[in-house]
Every structure is written in structure tokens, then in C-alpha cells.
Motif scaffolding. Structure first.
Motif, short mmCIF file in Angstrom:
data_model
loop_
_atom_site.label_atom_id
_atom_site.label_comp_id
_atom_site.label_asym_id
_atom_site.label_seq_id
_atom_site.Cartn_x
_atom_site.Cartn_y
_atom_site.Cartn_z
N ASN A 197 0.83 -1.21 0.00
CA ASN A 197 0.00 0.00 0.00
C ASN A 197 0.86 1.26 0.00
N LEU A 198 2.00 1.19 -0.65
CA LEU A 198 2.92 2.32 -0.81
C LEU A 198 2.96 2.68 -2.29
N LEU A 199 2.93 3.97 -2.58
CA LEU A 199 2.90 4.40 -3.97
C LEU A 199 4.24 4.14 -4.67
N ILE A 200 4.18 3.42 -5.78
CA ILE A 200 5.33 3.18 -6.64
C ILE A 200 5.18 4.06 -7.88
N TYR A 201 6.11 4.99 -8.07
CA TYR A 201 6.10 5.83 -9.27
C TYR A 201 7.07 5.22 -10.29
N TYR A 202 6.59 5.07 -11.52
CA TYR A 202 7.37 4.33 -12.49
C TYR A 202 7.70 5.12 -13.76
N ARG A 234 10.63 3.83 3.46
CA ARG A 234 10.44 4.80 2.39
C ARG A 234 9.08 5.47 2.50
N ARG A 235 8.98 6.66 1.93
CA ARG A 235 7.70 7.37 1.88
C ARG A 235 7.01 7.10 0.55
N THR A 236 7.80 6.93 -0.50
CA THR A 236 7.34 6.50 -1.82
C THR A 236 8.47 5.68 -2.43
N PHE A 237 8.17 5.01 -3.53
CA PHE A 237 9.18 4.21 -4.22
C PHE A 237 9.30 4.74 -5.64
N LEU A 238 10.44 5.37 -5.96
CA LEU A 238 10.69 5.92 -7.29
C LEU A 238 11.58 4.95 -8.04
N THR A 239 11.06 4.29 -9.05
CA THR A 239 11.79 3.21 -9.71
C THR A 239 13.07 3.68 -10.38
N TRP A 240 13.09 4.91 -10.92
CA TRP A 240 14.27 5.40 -11.62
C TRP A 240 15.40 5.73 -10.64
N GLU A 241 15.06 6.06 -9.40
CA GLU A 241 16.09 6.30 -8.39
C GLU A 241 16.57 4.98 -7.77
N GLU A 242 15.64 4.05 -7.58
CA GLU A 242 15.98 2.77 -6.98
C GLU A 242 16.73 1.86 -7.95
N GLY A 243 16.44 2.03 -9.23
CA GLY A 243 17.06 1.16 -10.23
C GLY A 243 16.45 -0.23 -10.26
N GLN A 244 15.31 -0.40 -9.57
CA GLN A 244 14.66 -1.70 -9.51
C GLN A 244 13.15 -1.50 -9.50
N THR A 245 12.45 -2.55 -9.88
CA THR A 245 10.99 -2.60 -9.76
C THR A 245 10.64 -3.84 -8.94
#
Length: 223
Positions: free
Chosen positions: A53-58, A82-93
Motif C-alpha cells: 500500500n505504498l505508492l510506486i512511481y514508475y 520509504r515514503r514512496t518508491f521511485l523506480t528510476w532512483e531505486e534502479g529496480q521494480t
């Protein structure tokens, strides 16, 4: 006079989509239990992130491109909160996603989200489970094969997860996680705490018994 150069406004990726978390008690409790069980299961690894239930921005620069799976696991990233999950910063999905479905969400789960997880986020395994059994089938899993989802076959009435190294199946009519290596079901936090308490009391009783035996032995020796 030199024209003023205005910097572009920073893009904000909200931590909430503005919608309330409208779930039944069963949906909410199951989601939390699965998250806690997986968190405990991977507690000795600092490269596995478990959330839900955490927002993943892709899509960088587009705050509208987001999804919030009920449960998800990402390998190869830090376990930090984390407060949100930014895929381009994490480098993972996410590698694993579970949606706890209902009749009102099933079409989205089996349609838009399934396409999104397969084609955009490349989620290796995707599971959909309806705890009330109102959807047919009420439990289904998919594995990504050559860019497309293929249905996972049941083994011993459970769906094996290659990603987690666990099996998902119903135990007492509730979705649970089974460890095929130990041949044991993972315990929800409350049950695990209860069992640990029982084990601790048993150990304390055995210690007290051993000490009492030692005292009796010493007393008989002194006589």
C-alpha cells in the motif's frame, strides 16, 4: 536588461493518492500479516525491501504514473523505510506482487494492473487472492516468461514462488506462506509471539526443574 531565468518547479510525487484505504477487516489484516511475515522471513537480509500500500512511481516526471500494490517485495535495494518508491532512483521494480482482491477491484487487478505489472514494471511474479471466495478462481498466480505472464500451476494445493523461495496457499481457509525447506508455515506475528512465549515459559520451567534437581543432589551429598 537581462531577462529573468525562472527555474522549473520541482515535480512532487505525493505520498498519498488522496483515496482512503477502504478495506474490510479480513482484507486489511491479511495484507498486514503477509507483509509482517515476509519482513520477518527476510530480516537477515539488507538487500530485500518488503512493503505494501505504498505508492510506486514508475515514470520520472509524471506523478500520475503510479500504483500501490497491496503487498510487494523488491530484491537488490536497501531495506530502509520509504515514503514512496521511485523506480528510476531505486534502479529496480518489484519482483513479487500480491493483490488482495474483491469483487469491486478484481477487474482492475486482472486487467490494467496485470498488464502494467507485466509490460511496464516487469514484475516477475504476480498473485491475486480473494479471501471471501467471491471470485472464480479466488486464487491465481502468474510468472513472467519471455515478457508475458503464464499461469502458475498448483503443487500440493499451493502456488510455488520461485522469487520468494516459498509457497502460497490456504491454511485454515486463510492465505498463508509455506516454507518447503523447513516444511513449516510462516507464522503471523501474534501466533509467533504466542509460540515464542510458550517456548520461553517451557525453557524456564525446564531450567527451574534442573536447578531443583541440582539442589536436591547437593543436599543429599552434604548429608
Amino acid at each position: 536588461m537581462q531577462p529573468k531565468i525562472h527555474s522549473a518547479p520541482a515535480i512532487v510525487y505525493p505520498e498519498s493518492d488522496g483515496k482512503p484505504m477502504a478495506e474490510t477487516d479480513l482484507h486489511r489484516n491479511l495484507m498486514f500479516d503477509i507483509i509482517k511475515m515476509l519482513t520477518h522471513y527476510f530480516e537477515n537480509r539488507n538487500d530485500v525491501y518488503v512493503s505494501g500500500n505504498l505508492l510506486i512511481y514508475y515514470e520520472e516526471g509524471n506523478p500520475k504514473k503510479a500504483v500501490a500494490p497491496d503487498v510487494f517485495v523488491v530484491f537488490g535495494v536497501s531495506e530502509k523505510p520509504r515514503r514512496t518508491f521511485l523506480t528510476w532512483e531505486e534502479g529496480q521494480t518489484p519482483d513479487f506482487v500480491l493483490e488482495v482482491a474483491s469483487t469491486s477491484t478484481h477487474q482492475n487487478d486482472i486487467g490494467h494492473k496485470k498488464d502494467l505489472y507485466a509490460s511496464v514494471l516487469k514484475v516477475e511474479e504476480y498473485y491475486i487472492y480473494d479471501p471471501y471466495g467471491e471470485i472464480n478462481p479466488n486464487f491465481i498466480g502468474y510468472r513472467l516468461v519471455e515478457g508475458a505472464y503464464q499461469e502458475i500451476e498448483f503443487v500440493n494445493e499451493r502456488l510455488p514462488s520461485h522469487v520468494l523461495g516459498l509457497e502460497l496457499g490456504e491454511r485454515d481457509d486463510v492465505l498463508g506462506l509455506y516454507n518447503p525447506n523447513t516444511q513449516e508455515w510462516l507464522q503471523p506475528p501474534e501466533q509467533r509471539a504466542e509460540q515464542e512465549s510458550i517456548a520461553r515459559k517451557h525453557a524456564e520451567a525446564e531450567l527451574a526443574k534442573a536447578l531443583a534437581e541440582l539442589e536436591r543432589f547437593r543436599a543429599n551429598t552434604n548429608d
